[in-house]
Design a protein around this motif. Structure first.
Motif, PDB file in Angstrom:
ATOM      1  N   LYS A 265       0.810  -1.213   0.000  1.00 41.56           N
ATOM      2  CA  LYS A 265       0.000   0.000   0.000  1.00 41.56           C
ATOM      3  C   LYS A 265       0.844   1.265   0.000  1.00 41.56           C
ATOM      4  N   VAL A 266       2.085   1.194   0.507  1.00 44.91           N
ATOM      5  CA  VAL A 266       2.972   2.348   0.493  1.00 44.91           C
ATOM      6  C   VAL A 266       3.274   2.766  -0.938  1.00 44.91           C
ATOM      7  N   ILE A 267       3.677   1.818  -1.761  1.00 47.25           N
ATOM      8  CA  ILE A 267       3.997   2.137  -3.154  1.00 47.25           C
ATOM      9  C   ILE A 267       2.754   2.615  -3.890  1.00 47.25           C
ATOM     10  N   GLU A 268       1.616   2.017  -3.591  1.00 45.38           N
ATOM     11  CA  GLU A 268       0.364   2.433  -4.213  1.00 45.38           C
ATOM     12  C   GLU A 268       0.056   3.894  -3.894  1.00 45.38           C
ATOM     13  N   LEU A 269       0.262   4.298  -2.645  1.00 42.00           N
ATOM     14  CA  LEU A 269       0.040   5.693  -2.264  1.00 42.00           C
ATOM     15  C   LEU A 269       1.036   6.617  -2.950  1.00 42.00           C
ATOM     16  N   TRP A 270       2.295   6.205  -3.020  1.00 40.60           N
ATOM     17  CA  TRP A 270       3.288   7.036  -3.719  1.00 40.60           C
ATOM     18  C   TRP A 270       2.919   7.208  -5.186  1.00 40.60           C
ATOM     19  N   GLU A 271       2.424   6.158  -5.809  1.00 43.24           N
ATOM     20  CA  GLU A 271       2.013   6.278  -7.210  1.00 43.24           C
ATOM     21  C   GLU A 271       0.869   7.271  -7.372  1.00 43.24           C
ATOM     22  N   ASP A 272       0.072   7.446  -6.328  1.00 46.03           N
ATOM     23  CA  ASP A 272      -1.017   8.428  -6.339  1.00 46.03           C
ATOM     24  C   ASP A 272      -0.579   9.790  -5.813  1.00 46.03           C
ATOM     25  N   ASN A 273       0.753   9.949  -5.628  1.00 40.00           N
ATOM     26  CA  ASN A 273       1.333  11.200  -5.120  1.00 40.00           C
ATOM     27  C   ASN A 273       0.799  11.561  -3.740  1.00 40.00           C
ATOM     28  N   GLN A 274       0.579  10.541  -2.923  1.00 39.22           N
ATOM     29  CA  GLN A 274       0.132  10.732  -1.550  1.00 39.22           C
ATOM     30  C   GLN A 274       1.260  10.381  -0.584  1.00 39.22           C
ATOM     31  N   PRO A 275       1.461  11.201   0.460  1.00 31.02           N
ATOM     32  CA  PRO A 275       2.438  10.829   1.496  1.00 31.02           C
ATOM     33  C   PRO A 275       1.976   9.573   2.237  1.00 31.02           C
ATOM     34  N   ILE A 276       2.926   8.862   2.794  1.00 31.21           N
ATOM     35  CA  ILE A 276       2.599   7.716   3.647  1.00 31.21           C
ATOM     36  C   ILE A 276       3.013   8.048   5.080  1.00 31.21           C
ATOM     37  N   TYR A 277       2.313   7.441   6.034  1.00 31.68           N
ATOM     38  CA  TYR A 277       2.531   7.712   7.450  1.00 31.68           C
ATOM     39  C   TYR A 277       2.917   6.400   8.140  1.00 31.68           C
ATOM     40  N   TYR A 278       3.943   6.464   8.992  1.00 30.85           N
ATOM     41  CA  TYR A 278       4.380   5.235   9.650  1.00 30.85           C
ATOM     42  C   TYR A 278       4.619   5.450  11.128  1.00 30.85           C
ATOM     43  N   THR A 279       4.624   4.332  11.842  1.00 32.04           N
ATOM     44  CA  THR A 279       4.942   4.307  13.258  1.00 32.04           C
ATOM     45  C   THR A 279       5.738   3.043  13.549  1.00 32.04           C
ATOM     46  N   GLY A 280       6.101   2.833  14.814  1.00 25.41           N
ATOM     47  CA  GLY A 280       6.872   1.661  15.184  1.00 25.41           C
ATOM     48  C   GLY A 280       6.028   0.406  15.249  1.00 25.41           C
TER      49      GLY A 280
END
Length: 368
Positions: A68-83
């Protein structure tokens, strides 16, 4: 994961308690944010996701990718992460189940200072798989590992390259290399250690050939595909447009800084960060680290620190890499989430309130 390490080590350990309050706070943080009426929530799901969605969410969203991270990047959307929250005394499988419904798009399994335990990582991946799918319809949130293997030099990376392939065999979707000092070390990691030896379609042929071997049966099982299918798509994006893996580097000390331009030009990298936590050690001195009490507020805004950040950001843009920075809801802080997004940050270490604010700002469609 360096940019907010102190806060996130604490947040990861106590996430199930802290995010209940965070969700309530986040309701007011993003104007127009909505919760889906009667949204299903499994009984075993802990309070790691308040359910708050962007006002622009598309409830008919269908995933295009496993990652889903790459999918969001392809849509020019930032991704959010935590531990990931795997600490001593925590069962990795149960923690994986718990974190499968996180508010975050990705989970960083921290082994730079945490334990490098391949069995625990496999159990965590089994847990996130069994606890899924995510509300976006993906099998699980993307999991990447910040490794204890650093970008010291070429010989060191060649000798330790087996660790990276072992990590990928656990079923994770990304590798993040700390202290990326030497471009040759990063080339070995990005082009040999994390890739198969094939010439992939629509993918540049690189000077170094991949070393991963047959077979990654466990990783394929975690991803829910056959081993043969895994080999076709377990390559790094955007080098391989069909790839489902990402590869990151941390420019986080004064040995890495002079080589940043060469390092970030190495083909095979997906994202990069400037590591303010570690850079503060290298640019400051022991006297700047309080023996008792917190760090100085907003130390990331110091001129020397800001210069390092700007250099990494500029080179990320030049090389089409995704820039990583922490994000907060405080407009007076250097890491204010809206400013980070406006600057071009596409990988954001974030609590849920910041993620809600950022998703509303970018009008995200993918459900959380």
């Amino acid at each position: 994961m360096d940019s907010g390490k102190r806060q996130f080590l604490a947040a990861s350990a106590g996430l199930s308690v802290g995010l209940a309050a965070t969700g309530a706070m986040a309701q007011g943080a993003a104007a127009g944010a909505t919760r889906r009426p009667n949204a299903p929530r499994p009984s075993r799901e802990p309070s790691v996701n308040s359910g708050v969605q962007p006002s622009t969410v598309d409830w008919n969203y269908k995933p295009r990718r496993i990652n889903k991270v790459i999918e969001l990047w392809e849509d020019n959307q930032p991704i959010y992460y935590t531990g990931a929250g795997v600490v001593p005394g925590v069962d990795p499988y149960e923690q994986g189940v718990k974190m499968s419904r996180t508010y975050a798009d990705a989970l960083c399994y921290e082994t730079e200072h945490g334990a490098l335990d391949f069995t625990a990582i496999r159990e965590f991946m089994r847990g996130v798989r069994d606890g899924g799918p995510t509300r976006s319809g993906h099998r699980f949130p993307a999991v990447f590992v910040s490794t204890p293997i650093i970008g010291l030099d070429e010989a060191y990376m060649r000798a330790n390259s087996w660790v990276l392939s072992q990590l990928l065999d656990c079923g994770i979707m990304g590798i993040h290399i700390c202290h990326a000092r030497d471009p040759k070390a990063i080339q070995v990691a990005a082009q040999m250690a994390v890739r198969y030896p094939f010439d992939y379609p629509n993918t540049p042929k690189l000077p170094m050939r991949g070393l991963r071997g047959s077979s990654a049966g466990w990783a394929a099982e975690v991803w829910g595909i056959t081993t043969n299918k895994y080999v076709h798509i377990a390559d790094t994006w955007p080098l391989n447009p069909r790839g489902e893996l990402f590869f990151g580097v941390k420019i986080e000390d004064t040995f890495a800084d002079p080589n940043t331009a060469k390092t970030l030009a190495v083909p095979g990298i997906s994202m990069a960060e400037w590591g303010p936590g570690d850079h503060n050690y290298w640019l400051g001195d022991l006297a700047s680290i309080p023996e008792d009490g917190p760090m100085a507020e907003n130390y990331e805004a110091r001129a020397d620190m800001a210069g390092v950040r700007q250099n990494v950001l500029d080179l990320c843009k030049k090389n089409s890499l995704r820039f990583l920075n922490a994000g907060s809801t405080d407009p007076n802080r250097a890491d204010y989430i809206i400013k980070q997004i406006q600057d071009g940050a596409m990988v954001i270490e974030s609590r849920e309130d910041s993620a809600i604010m950022g998703r509303e700002f970018t009008k995200r469609r993918m459900p959380v």
